[in-house]
Design an enzyme around this catalytic site. Structure first.
Site, PDB file in Angstrom:
ATOM      1  N   ARG A  28      51.235  76.607  -2.110  1.00 16.62           N
ATOM      2  CA  ARG A  28      51.070  76.249  -3.425  1.00 16.62           C
ATOM      3  C   ARG A  28      50.509  74.426  -4.186  1.00 16.62           C
ATOM      4  O   ARG A  28      51.054  73.684  -4.682  1.00 16.62           O
ATOM      5  CB  ARG A  28      52.500  75.955  -3.745  1.00 16.62           C
ATOM      6  N   ARG A  32      53.726  73.471 -10.578  1.00 15.62           N
ATOM      7  CA  ARG A  32      54.472  72.709 -11.425  1.00 15.62           C
ATOM      8  C   ARG A  32      54.972  71.729 -10.738  1.00 15.62           C
ATOM      9  O   ARG A  32      55.039  70.254 -12.261  1.00 15.62           O
ATOM     10  CB  ARG A  32      55.808  73.391 -11.571  1.00 15.62           C
ATOM     11  N   ARG A  41      49.460  75.107 -18.706  1.00 12.40           N
ATOM     12  CA  ARG A  41      50.443  76.337 -18.268  1.00 12.40           C
ATOM     13  C   ARG A  41      51.293  76.601 -20.077  1.00 12.40           C
ATOM     14  O   ARG A  41      51.192  77.692 -20.257  1.00 12.40           O
ATOM     15  CB  ARG A  41      51.908  76.581 -17.353  1.00 12.40           C
ATOM     16  N   ASP A  78      49.339  85.876  -7.817  1.00 17.55           N
ATOM     17  CA  ASP A  78      50.241  85.697  -7.407  1.00 17.55           C
ATOM     18  C   ASP A  78      49.912  87.155  -6.310  1.00 17.55           C
ATOM     19  O   ASP A  78      49.392  88.201  -7.263  1.00 17.55           O
ATOM     20  CB  ASP A  78      51.127  85.953  -8.383  1.00 17.55           C
ATOM     21  N   TYR A 153      59.809  92.999  -3.049  1.00 13.52           N
ATOM     22  CA  TYR A 153      59.835  92.837  -4.546  1.00 13.52           C
ATOM     23  C   TYR A 153      60.065  94.266  -4.966  1.00 13.52           C
ATOM     24  O   TYR A 153      59.996  94.611  -5.989  1.00 13.52           O
ATOM     25  CB  TYR A 153      58.588  92.422  -4.404  1.00 13.52           C
TER      26      TYR A 153
HETATM   27  O1  CP3 Z   1      48.504  76.679  -5.105  1.00 12.92           O
HETATM   28  C1  CP3 Z   1      48.310  77.968  -4.811  1.00 12.92           C
HETATM   29  O2  CP3 Z   1      49.409  78.268  -3.901  1.00 12.92           O
HETATM   30  C2  CP3 Z   1      48.576  78.877  -6.594  1.00 12.92           C
HETATM   31  C3  CP3 Z   1      48.721  79.958  -6.336  1.00 12.92           C
HETATM   32  C4  CP3 Z   1      50.478  80.579  -5.830  1.00 12.92           C
HETATM   33  C5  CP3 Z   1      50.921  81.114  -6.689  1.00 12.92           C
HETATM   34  N1  CP3 Z   1      51.345  82.069  -5.735  1.00 12.92           N
HETATM   35  C6  CP3 Z   1      50.678  80.827  -7.784  1.00 12.92           C
HETATM   36  C7  CP3 Z   1      52.650  81.082  -8.517  1.00 12.92           C
HETATM   37  C8  CP3 Z   1      50.332  81.704  -4.764  1.00 12.92           C
HETATM   38  C9  CP3 Z   1      49.730  81.533  -3.108  1.00 12.92           C
HETATM   39  C10 CP3 Z   1      51.083  82.665  -4.855  1.00 12.92           C
HETATM   40  C11 CP3 Z   1      51.820  82.993  -3.804  1.00 12.92           C
HETATM   41  C12 CP3 Z   1      53.024  83.936  -3.817  1.00 12.92           C
HETATM   42  N2  CP3 Z   1      53.149  84.393  -5.269  1.00 12.92           N
HETATM   43  C13 CP3 Z   1      53.985  83.934  -3.355  1.00 12.92           C
HETATM   44  C14 CP3 Z   1      53.894  84.361  -1.487  1.00 12.92           C
HETATM   45  C15 CP3 Z   1      54.214  82.502  -0.501  1.00 12.92           C
HETATM   46  C16 CP3 Z   1      55.562  81.978  -1.124  1.00 12.92           C
HETATM   47  O3  CP3 Z   1      55.454  81.332  -2.097  1.00 12.92           O
HETATM   48  O4  CP3 Z   1      55.868  82.274  -0.103  1.00 12.92           O
HETATM   49  C17 CP3 Z   1      55.505  84.500  -3.330  1.00 12.92           C
HETATM   50  C18 CP3 Z   1      56.609  85.244  -2.778  1.00 12.92           C
HETATM   51  C19 CP3 Z   1      55.785  84.990  -4.697  1.00 12.92           C
HETATM   52  C20 CP3 Z   1      56.101  85.532  -5.827  1.00 12.92           C
HETATM   53  C21 CP3 Z   1      56.603  84.384  -6.449  1.00 12.92           C
HETATM   54  N3  CP3 Z   1      55.225  83.848  -7.566  1.00 12.92           N
HETATM   55  C22 CP3 Z   1      57.913  83.908  -6.570  1.00 12.92           C
HETATM   56  C23 CP3 Z   1      58.838  84.286  -6.231  1.00 12.92           C
HETATM   57  C24 CP3 Z   1      57.833  83.433  -8.309  1.00 12.92           C
HETATM   58  C25 CP3 Z   1      58.657  82.382  -8.626  1.00 12.92           C
HETATM   59  C26 CP3 Z   1      59.073  81.718  -8.019  1.00 12.92           C
HETATM   60  C27 CP3 Z   1      58.984  80.320  -8.854  1.00 12.92           C
HETATM   61  O5  CP3 Z   1      58.055  79.228  -7.722  1.00 12.92           O
HETATM   62  O6  CP3 Z   1      58.464  80.158  -9.649  1.00 12.92           O
HETATM   63  C28 CP3 Z   1      56.276  83.200  -8.896  1.00 12.92           C
HETATM   64  C29 CP3 Z   1      55.796  82.533  -9.294  1.00 12.92           C
HETATM   65  C30 CP3 Z   1      54.643  80.974  -8.909  1.00 12.92           C
HETATM   66  N4  CP3 Z   1      53.419  81.653  -8.533  1.00 12.92           N
HETATM   67  C31 CP3 Z   1      54.636  80.013 -10.012  1.00 12.92           C
HETATM   68  C32 CP3 Z   1      53.228  79.743  -9.227  1.00 12.92           C
HETATM   69  C33 CP3 Z   1      52.062  78.113  -9.730  1.00 12.92           C
HETATM   70  C34 CP3 Z   1      55.307  79.561 -11.310  1.00 12.92           C
HETATM   71  C35 CP3 Z   1      55.810  80.361 -12.783  1.00 12.92           C
HETATM   72  C36 CP3 Z   1      54.926  79.080 -13.120  1.00 12.92           C
HETATM   73  O7  CP3 Z   1      54.311  78.047 -13.149  1.00 12.92           O
HETATM   74  O8  CP3 Z   1      55.452  79.266 -14.616  1.00 12.92           O
END
Ligand code: CP3
Length: 344
Positions: A28, A32, A41, A78, A153
């Site tokens: 990540r 944010r 975003r 994602d 999920y």
């Molecule tokens: O730099 C990076 O790693 C960016 C790419 C990335 C994202 N999600 C962007 C994202 C990667 C590699 C992921 C993987 C991901 N997504 C996982 C596996 C890794 C982990 O954290 O365990 C999982 C379980 C998800 C599912 C997911 N996506 C959830 C549960 C959420 C909501 C929780 C949160 O952090 O908001 C997301 C949203 C998400 N994916 C965001 C980002 C930057 C935040 C949303 C936003 O910017 O509004």
């Protein structure tokens, strides 16, 4: 002269070499905690649309690369793009995280498998754009969610404690195994497309490997990972794979022995000894700085960085976190850690 000197540090490390210092990237690393990410975003409120916009997704991918001397870039996307490409509705609600619509019948999901790579071609375009903009010594990573994590999920309709998914794995094993099979078939095609588009190594996020008995871990995690990697290799994909069975605890050693990944990502709880034992079997390890400590900062953070470098740095090791950067992490803490590891 080292004949591999032109190979990027992260790829050399995944090939088993101990580089002059460990390469570093952060789970990540885009997101944010970066003000420029929040600004970008805000221009596309719908998160899925943002992920599928190659110009914006490439920009989000490159933002941390401009700020920090990171050794690898991970494509902005994602893990929940796969259920969407299989025909299940996916959306994100502000402050609530992901939501998924009713799970379609297995036959309906199966009908989408052959078209998954095409449906997710915008992620391929993001990768190509990033690869063209990135210096050759920095490695570009593709990724996918592992079948079990994505299935939790899909079954639960969003984030959860996975109780319903784990119960279903016991109560309805044929259906759960058939769903995992669909995800194996969709995911290897998606990853192969990412490699074709420019990804040089792949990360398989098994974020919910915790709470499984040894037998269930074998069935829900190890087996699907083995199948997926076999399918990738059979189709000619040679890119190294980093597997991240987060929360596997003591079962991670069995995972490292049974699954033909080049790298094993360790979570925050991994002990020094556990990491060394996995290195001794010829696997590269990655991890495992606590994201809470990265957020907290101060002398305790820098002391832990020293400990990690000392305990694992004389074997093949990729510096990273034990899970993703938290949104309220000060950018200065991230900067400080990367500067210490890279010496830049
Ligand atoms: O730099 C990076 O790693 C960016 C790419 C990335 C994202 N999600 C962007 C994202 C990667 C590699 C992921 C993987 C991901 N997504 C996982 C596996 C890794 C982990 O954290 O365990 C999982 C379980 C998800 C599912 C997911 N996506 C959830 C549960 C959420 C909501 C929780 C949160 O952090 O908001 C997301 C949203 C998400 N994916 C965001 C980002 C930057 C935040 C949303 C936003 O910017 O509004």
């Amino acid at each position: 002269m080292d004949p591999n000197a032109d190979t990027p540090k992260l790829l050399r490390t995944l090939a088993g070499e101990t580089a002059e210092r460990p390469p570093i990237w952060l789970m990540r690393q885009a997101g944010r905690y970066l003000p420029e990410y929040r600004a970008l975003r805000a221009t596309t409120p719908d998160f899925i649309s943002f992920c599928l916009d190659p110009v914006k997704a490439a920009e989000a991918t490159l933002q941390p690369m401009r700020r920090f001397p990171l050794d690898a870039s991970i494509v902005f996307a994602d893990i929940l793009l796969i259920p969407r490409a299989l025909g299940q509705e996916v959306w994100f609600e502000a402050g609530e995280g992901p939501k998924l619509g009713a799970l379609p019948e297995i036959n309906a999901l199966t009908d989408h498998i052959e078209r998954v790579a095409e449906a997710l071609s915008p992620v391929g375009e993001t990768l190509s754009r990033v690869r063209a903009a990135l210096e050759p010594e920095r490695t570009l990573l593709g990724f996918a969610g592992a079948p079990w994590t994505v299935l939790t999920y899909m079954l639960e309709g969003g984030s959860s404690d996975r109780t319903a998914a784990r119960t279903a794995a016991y109560a309805d094993p044929e259906r759960i195994d058939a769903l995992l099979e669909v995800l194996v078939e969709a995911t290897w095609r998606y990853l192969a497309m990412q490699v074709q588009a420019g990804a040089q190594a792949l990360v398989l996020f098994e974020s919910w490997a915790e709470g499984l008995s040894e037998e269930m871990f074998q069935r829900l995690v190890t087996k699907p990972h083995q199948k997926l990697i076999n399918r990738l290799r059979q189709s000619g994909v040679e890119a190294p794979v980093i597997g991240f069975p987060r929360g596997a605890g003591a079962l991670v050693e069995g995972y490292a022995a049974d699954v033909a990944v080049q790298g094993v990502a360790l979570d925050t709880q991994a002990s020094a000894e556990l990491g060394r034992r996995i290195q001794a079997t010829g696997r590269t390890i990655q991890g495992a700085l606590d994201p809470l400590l990265l957020r907290a900062g101060g002398p305790a953070l820098m002391a832990r960085v020293e400990t990690l470098l000392e305990q694992w740095g004389d074997g093949p090791y990729i510096f990273n976190l034990g899970h993703g950067v938290l949104p309220d992490t000060p950018v200065s803490h991230v900067e400080q850690v990367i500067a210490r590891v890279t010496g830049k």
